[in-house]
Design an enzyme around this catalytic site. Structure first.
Site, PDB file in Angstrom:
ATOM      1  N   ASP A  81       0.855  -0.868  -0.058  1.00 57.07           N
ATOM      2  CA  ASP A  81       0.049  -0.018   0.079  1.00 57.07           C
ATOM      3  C   ASP A  81       0.718   1.252  -0.016  1.00 57.07           C
ATOM      4  OD1 ASP A  81       0.649  -0.860   2.456  1.00 57.07           O
ATOM      5  OD2 ASP A  81      -0.809   0.378   3.606  1.00 57.07           O
ATOM      6  N   GLU A 139      -0.794  -2.051   5.222  1.00 58.13           N
ATOM      7  CA  GLU A 139       0.261  -1.910   6.451  1.00 58.13           C
ATOM      8  C   GLU A 139       0.257  -0.620   7.131  1.00 58.13           C
ATOM      9  OE1 GLU A 139       3.696  -1.094   8.696  1.00 58.13           O
ATOM     10  OE2 GLU A 139       3.479  -0.051   6.779  1.00 58.13           O
ATOM     11  N   GLU A 140      -0.059   0.405   6.292  1.00 59.72           N
ATOM     12  CA  GLU A 140       0.256   1.910   6.942  1.00 59.72           C
ATOM     13  C   GLU A 140      -1.241   2.351   7.802  1.00 59.72           C
ATOM     14  OE1 GLU A 140       2.600   3.547   6.742  1.00 59.72           O
ATOM     15  OE2 GLU A 140       3.827   2.958   4.748  1.00 59.72           O
ATOM     16  N   HIS A 364       8.321   8.590   4.390  1.00 62.24           N
ATOM     17  CA  HIS A 364       7.050   9.409   4.505  1.00 62.24           C
ATOM     18  C   HIS A 364       7.197  10.603   4.128  1.00 62.24           C
ATOM     19  CE1 HIS A 364       4.582   6.264   7.266  1.00 62.24           C
ATOM     20  NE2 HIS A 364       5.511   5.522   6.595  1.00 62.24           N
TER      21      HIS A 364
END
Length: 395
Positions: A81, A139-140, A364
């Site tokens: 993702d 996962e995020e 990020h």
């Protein structure tokens, strides 16, 4: 399956890894929305001749590659993702989706695991046992895709599980991990305070939520310094504070948002309770009302001691002793933790940082990128870990 074959075959697969990774980078999808990403992966796996199970725990996939010889079932995982971040890189494979990008390397994880699939598919005849490749969504974002994949049987019968993370704080060519607690548990909380608004020149007629919120920000910082054992690690961070609309209006409402990071369940629960106590007492003291909402996140990533030792051994064989590091524990969270609660295994960092190719930004970050050669290291490490386990099981 001779280890000396690995570098040659993965060198041959590397251009495909780059192609797959760049396609995924151009067309990222957020957590729980990875429909096209999942379809792309399934098509590549089917082209290779893999047995593929789709829609596992949402948009997850499981590719089971079964050898002709008896042996263990070893699961290898990649997440797929993206994040709600605008890609600011100037490159031909920059994200084409506004406000969404692969800013953490999951596109590289997926490409590396596709290369692993290709490798194993070509070596099925000499394979002992099963290599189960888990392409995981979400996962995020909590509750994470690992939980739903496990619920749908992704780990059923597995003897070991391994995962990698391309890591730009670590230079390309190096790898790291550690036994025991490696990555933190994470919880998120929201505090909504309701007081009594009014004129900025008449504070005695109000209940000022900015004052209450500010007092709470300061008070909450004492939890780690005064309520947590100094020998344990923990973080309480307020990341968002919203109140007020004008310079001469006392705010009636205030909202705080924060995160808790811990490595053991005792301190995790203790901090949760301590935060709510402080919120209640501070608001009662000022005559305000409050609502405290806690969102429980991932447990800590705890590597199996024996499997972490295997990483050290395998890493030295692949990359040399000078390239293998024992990592410090870090306060970043990962839902790979759920796999490790069920099956012995190890989560490992693969160095992907390189200033010369612009791979020096933090994960990020809108400019995030990584040295693509690290995908080959990631694939090599996953295969070598699995085969070392299988060789040991055979003895």
């Amino acid at each position: 399956m001779a280890k000396e074959e690995l570098p040659y075959e993965l060198n041959d697969l590397f251009p495909h890894m780059v192609k797959w990774r760049r396609h995924l980078h151009r067309y990222p999808e957020l957590s729980f929305q990875e429909e096209k990403t999942s379809r792309f992966i399934a098509e590549r796996l089917l082209e290779m001749g893999c047995e593929v199970r789709e829609k596992v725990g949402g948009y997850g996939l499981v590719a089971a590659i079964k050898g002709n010889l008896p042996g263990p079932v070893i699961a290898l995982r990649a997440d797929m993702d993206a994040l709600p971040i605008q890609d600011e890189k100037d490159c031909e494979y920059a994200s084409t989706v506004k406000g969404v990008m692969h800013a953490c390397g999951h596109d590289g994880h997926t490409a590396a695991l596709l290369a692993v699939a290709s490798y194993y598919q070509k070596h099925r005849e000499g394979l002992a046992g099963e290599r189960r490749l888990l392409f995981q969504p979400a996962e995020e974002s909590t509750p994470g895709g690992a939980v739903s994949m496990i619920r749908d049987g992704a780990l059923e019968g597995a003897d070991a599980v391994y995962g990698v993370h391309l890591w730009t704080p670590l230079p390309y060519g190096q790898v790291s991990s550690k036994p025991g607690a490696f990555m933190a548990a994470t919880d998120e909380f929201t505090i909504e305070i309701t007081g009594l608004g009014g004129h900025g020149g008449m504070p005695h007629k109000t209940i000022d939520t900015v004052i209450i919120g500010s007092a709470l920000v300061q008070a909450l910082q004492t939890i780690v310094s005064r309520s947590v054992n100094p020998l344990d690690s923990a973080v309480v961070t307020i990341g968002s504070f919203h109140a007020g609309t004008a310079n001469n209006v006392i705010a009636e409402k205030c909202e705080l948002k924060g995160t808790i990071r811990t490595f053991n369940e005792y301190e995790r629960e203790r901090i949760r309770k301590r935060i709510e106590q402080m919120v209640r007492h501070t608001c009662e003291m000022h005559g305000a009302k409050y609502q405290f909402d806690l969102r429980v996140g991932y447990p800590p990533v705890v590597n199996d001691e024996r499997e972490a030792a295997r990483f050290m051994q395998v890493g030295e064989q692949l990359f040399g002793a000078e390239a293998v590091q024992v990592s410090d524990a870090i306060m970043v969270a990962e839902d790979f933790s759920y796999y490790l609660q069920r099956v012995p295994g190890c989560f490992m960092f693969v160095g992907a940082g390189n200033e010369e190719v612009g791979a020096s930004y933090a994960h990020h970050h809108p400019m995030f990128n990584f040295d693509e050669r690290a995908m080959k290291d990631a694939a090599s490490l996953l295969i070598a870990m699995a085969e070392n386990y299988a060789d040991e099981a055979e003895k």
